[in-house]
Scaffold this motif. Structure first.
Motif, PDB file in Angstrom:
ATOM      1  N   ASP A   1      66.295  47.112  39.838  1.00 13.25           N
ATOM      2  CA  ASP A   1      66.332  45.702  40.253  1.00 13.25           C
ATOM      3  C   ASP A   1      65.618  45.497  41.583  1.00 13.25           C
ATOM      4  OD1 ASP A   1      67.623  45.210  37.902  1.00 13.25           O
ATOM      5  OD2 ASP A   1      69.628  45.275  38.760  1.00 13.25           O
ATOM      6  N   SER A   2      65.707  46.477  42.473  1.00  9.37           N
ATOM      7  CA  SER A   2      64.985  46.298  43.734  1.00  9.37           C
ATOM      8  C   SER A   2      63.475  46.453  43.507  1.00  9.37           C
ATOM      9  CB  SER A   2      65.530  47.209  44.841  1.00  9.37           C
ATOM     10  OG  SER A   2      64.911  48.456  44.812  1.00  9.37           O
ATOM     11  N   LEU A   3      63.070  47.285  42.571  1.00  9.28           N
ATOM     12  CA  LEU A   3      61.640  47.386  42.254  1.00  9.28           C
ATOM     13  C   LEU A   3      61.145  46.065  41.643  1.00  9.28           C
ATOM     14  CD1 LEU A   3      59.201  49.311  42.293  1.00  9.28           C
ATOM     15  CD2 LEU A   3      59.675  49.773  39.890  1.00  9.28           C
ATOM     16  N   HIS A   4      61.959  45.485  40.791  1.00 11.28           N
ATOM     17  CA  HIS A   4      61.638  44.187  40.192  1.00 11.28           C
ATOM     18  C   HIS A   4      61.374  43.170  41.331  1.00 11.28           C
ATOM     19  CE1 HIS A   4      62.871  41.037  36.911  1.00 11.28           C
ATOM     20  NE2 HIS A   4      62.116  40.466  37.829  1.00 11.28           N
ATOM     21  N   GLY A   5      62.292  43.144  42.301  1.00 14.58           N
ATOM     22  CA  GLY A   5      62.164  42.205  43.427  1.00 14.58           C
ATOM     23  C   GLY A   5      60.917  42.475  44.249  1.00 14.58           C
ATOM     24  N   TRP A   6      60.636  43.740  44.493  1.00 14.71           N
ATOM     25  CA  TRP A   6      59.454  44.097  45.304  1.00 14.71           C
ATOM     26  C   TRP A   6      58.159  43.687  44.590  1.00 14.71           C
ATOM     27  CZ3 TRP A   6      55.367  47.510  44.335  1.00 14.71           C
ATOM     28  CH2 TRP A   6      54.511  47.703  45.424  1.00 14.71           C
ATOM     29  N   LEU A   7      58.101  43.934  43.281  1.00 15.57           N
ATOM     30  CA  LEU A   7      56.890  43.559  42.521  1.00 15.57           C
ATOM     31  C   LEU A   7      56.675  42.045  42.581  1.00 15.57           C
ATOM     32  CD1 LEU A   7      57.450  45.933  39.481  1.00 15.57           C
ATOM     33  CD2 LEU A   7      55.430  45.974  40.978  1.00 15.57           C
ATOM     34  N   ALA A   8      57.760  41.298  42.461  1.00 13.94           N
ATOM     35  CA  ALA A   8      57.649  39.830  42.524  1.00 13.94           C
ATOM     36  C   ALA A   8      57.170  39.407  43.922  1.00 13.94           C
ATOM     37  CB  ALA A   8      58.986  39.194  42.175  1.00 13.94           C
ATOM     38  N   GLU A   9      57.688  40.057  44.955  1.00 10.09           N
ATOM     39  CA  GLU A   9      57.246  39.742  46.339  1.00 10.09           C
ATOM     40  C   GLU A   9      55.753  40.011  46.519  1.00 10.09           C
ATOM     41  OE1 GLU A   9      61.209  41.411  48.352  1.00 10.09           O
ATOM     42  OE2 GLU A   9      59.333  42.155  49.224  1.00 10.09           O
ATOM     43  N   GLN A  10      55.246  41.000  45.779  1.00 11.78           N
ATOM     44  CA  GLN A  10      53.817  41.328  45.883  1.00 11.78           C
ATOM     45  C   GLN A  10      52.945  40.325  45.130  1.00 11.78           C
ATOM     46  OE1 GLN A  10      52.871  44.113  47.867  1.00 11.78           O
ATOM     47  NE2 GLN A  10      55.051  43.794  48.256  1.00 11.78           N
TER      48      GLN A  10
ATOM     49  N   TRP B  40      53.303  39.529  41.746  1.00 15.41           N
ATOM     50  CA  TRP B  40      53.224  39.740  40.296  1.00 15.41           C
ATOM     51  C   TRP B  40      54.246  38.873  39.583  1.00 15.41           C
ATOM     52  CZ3 TRP B  40      49.158  42.266  38.616  1.00 15.41           C
ATOM     53  CH2 TRP B  40      48.511  43.131  39.513  1.00 15.41           C
ATOM     54  N   SER B  41      53.931  38.518  38.371  1.00 16.13           N
ATOM     55  CA  SER B  41      54.900  37.845  37.529  1.00 16.13           C
ATOM     56  C   SER B  41      55.686  38.954  36.818  1.00 16.13           C
ATOM     57  CB  SER B  41      54.130  36.964  36.549  1.00 16.13           C
ATOM     58  OG  SER B  41      54.963  36.571  35.540  1.00 16.13           O
ATOM     59  N   VAL B  42      56.984  39.010  37.065  1.00 19.56           N
ATOM     60  CA  VAL B  42      57.787  40.124  36.540  1.00 19.56           C
ATOM     61  C   VAL B  42      58.934  39.566  35.705  1.00 19.56           C
ATOM     62  CG1 VAL B  42      59.027  42.253  37.147  1.00 19.56           C
ATOM     63  CG2 VAL B  42      57.395  41.272  38.758  1.00 19.56           C
ATOM     64  N   SER B  43      59.140  40.145  34.543  1.00 18.28           N
ATOM     65  CA  SER B  43      60.307  39.731  33.772  1.00 18.28           C
ATOM     66  C   SER B  43      60.960  40.958  33.161  1.00 18.28           C
ATOM     67  CB  SER B  43      59.915  38.742  32.678  1.00 18.28           C
ATOM     68  OG  SER B  43      58.922  39.318  31.875  1.00 18.28           O
ATOM     69  N   ARG B  44      62.258  40.818  32.909  1.00 21.57           N
ATOM     70  CA  ARG B  44      62.967  41.933  32.288  1.00 21.57           C
ATOM     71  C   ARG B  44      62.837  41.784  30.779  1.00 21.57           C
ATOM     72  NH1 ARG B  44      69.203  42.525  33.084  1.00 21.57           N
ATOM     73  NH2 ARG B  44      68.698  42.338  35.272  1.00 21.57           N
ATOM     74  N   GLN B  45      62.168  42.743  30.178  1.00 24.51           N
ATOM     75  CA  GLN B  45      61.902  42.676  28.744  1.00 24.51           C
ATOM     76  C   GLN B  45      63.103  43.158  27.947  1.00 24.51           C
ATOM     77  OE1 GLN B  45      59.387  41.688  27.012  1.00 24.51           O
ATOM     78  NE2 GLN B  45      59.537  42.710  25.033  1.00 24.51           N
ATOM     79  N   GLY B  46      63.822  44.087  28.529  1.00 24.47           N
ATOM     80  CA  GLY B  46      64.959  44.636  27.800  1.00 24.47           C
ATOM     81  C   GLY B  46      65.736  45.557  28.702  1.00 24.47           C
TER      82      GLY B  46
ATOM     83  N   GLY C 249      71.394  51.819  30.564  1.00 31.81           N
ATOM     84  CA  GLY C 249      71.205  51.915  32.016  1.00 31.81           C
ATOM     85  C   GLY C 249      69.754  51.849  32.459  1.00 31.81           C
ATOM     86  N   TYR C 250      68.842  51.597  31.542  1.00 33.56           N
ATOM     87  CA  TYR C 250      67.417  51.473  31.898  1.00 33.56           C
ATOM     88  C   TYR C 250      66.962  50.030  31.756  1.00 33.56           C
ATOM     89  CZ  TYR C 250      67.240  56.516  31.593  1.00 33.56           C
ATOM     90  OH  TYR C 250      67.485  57.838  31.783  1.00 33.56           O
ATOM     91  N   ARG C 251      66.075  49.630  32.638  1.00 38.13           N
ATOM     92  CA  ARG C 251      65.454  48.311  32.544  1.00 38.13           C
ATOM     93  C   ARG C 251      63.991  48.495  32.152  1.00 38.13           C
ATOM     94  NH1 ARG C 251      70.247  45.840  33.704  1.00 38.13           N
ATOM     95  NH2 ARG C 251      70.507  45.149  35.850  1.00 38.13           N
ATOM     96  N   VAL C 252      63.534  47.662  31.244  1.00 36.53           N
ATOM     97  CA  VAL C 252      62.107  47.641  30.911  1.00 36.53           C
ATOM     98  C   VAL C 252      61.535  46.369  31.516  1.00 36.53           C
ATOM     99  CG1 VAL C 252      60.413  47.475  29.047  1.00 36.53           C
ATOM    100  CG2 VAL C 252      62.386  49.001  28.816  1.00 36.53           C
ATOM    101  N   LEU C 253      60.560  46.532  32.400  1.00 34.76           N
ATOM    102  CA  LEU C 253      59.962  45.391  33.095  1.00 34.76           C
ATOM    103  C   LEU C 253      58.560  45.119  32.559  1.00 34.76           C
ATOM    104  CD1 LEU C 253      60.898  46.289  36.803  1.00 34.76           C
ATOM    105  CD2 LEU C 253      62.218  44.928  35.154  1.00 34.76           C
TER     106      LEU C 253
END
Ligand SMILES: C[S@@+](CC[C@H](N)C(=O)[O-])C[C@H]1O[C@@H](n2cnc3c(N)ncnc32)[C@H](O)[C@@H]1O
Length: 203
Positions: free
Chosen positions: A172-181, A183-189, A193-197
């Motif tokens: 989740d923090s990587l998701h946030g960092w990518l968005a701050e950079q 990028w358009s980021v969404s959680r695909q699935g 315990g794994y997230r696919v972004l």
């Protein structure tokens, strides 16, 4: 592995090759892995979630695709099989892993289309239609961010990147960092315990 990281350039651990079998995209794969290489005894569960949850390329897709941090090449081999004319760059710093990818590329009949190379050997002009990665979180945040900045900047304007990260390793923090950079980021699935972004250029 004893005291050695799976991302060593030249692992000192005994090579001891073994076969990893898994199914993906309705096909059976039987690939060779070895000591000193990430998840050499089974398909990594995060990689399995990525291959299950992210949309694999169509049979017509030409690429080029990037398997970033390819290990022994399970993602590269699946991409090259589902898109049988596509070019795939399989990139890793671990040279033992790259030798295994070459072996596995031959086993799936994709010797000419899977380029197993260290990061600096990817030609500068190549722009990727898709980037796939189970990234090396354990290298630390600074190196991980450098690596993602470097390769996401080579995504085609209409390209997509698919990343899998364990929640407890900071998805989740990587998701946030990518968005701050930007990028358009969404959680695909999300599974086990794994997230696919999904990462793409912002509209
Ligand atoms: C989590 S493992 C995934 C391996 C493989 N894709 C799989 O699913 O089994 C991450 C890989 O990234 C590689 N790696 C580490 N630093 C890297 C870098 N700077 N550039 C490319 N690959 C790197 C490691 O050697 C390791 O093989």
């Amino acid at each position: 592995m004893t005291g050695e990281h799976y991302y060593s350039a030249r692992p000192a651990t005994e090579e001891r090759r073994r076969t990893v079998r898994f199914s993906a995209a309705g096909r059976e794969f039987s690939l060779v892995a070895a000591g000193g290489v990430f998840s050499a005894d089974r398909l990594d569960p995060g990689t399995a979630v990525l291959l299950r949850k992210a949309p694999l390329p169509s049979a017509q897709a030409r690429g080029p695709f990037l398997d970033l941090g390819c290990g022994y090449g399970p993602i590269a081999c699946v991409l090259a099989t589902t898109a049988p004319t596509a070019t795939v760059y399989a990139v890793d710093v671990n040279t033992r892993a790259l030798e295994l990818v070459r072996h596995n590329a031959a086993a799936v009949g994709a010797t000419d289309r899977i380029h197993a190379v260290t990061p600096d050997k990817v030609p500068d002009e190549v722009v990727f239609q898709q980037i796939w990665s189970n990234p090396p979180i354990r290298v630390g945040k600074a190196d991980l961010h450098d690596m993602l900045r470097r390769w996401l900047s080579r995504l085609a304007p209409d390209g997509e990147a698919w990343l899998v990260v364990a929640r407890h390793l900071g998805a989740d923090s990587l998701h946030g960092w990518l968005a701050e950079q930007g990028w358009s980021v969404s959680r695909q699935g999300s599974q086990k315990g794994y997230r696919v972004l999904r990462v793409a250029a912002s509209a």
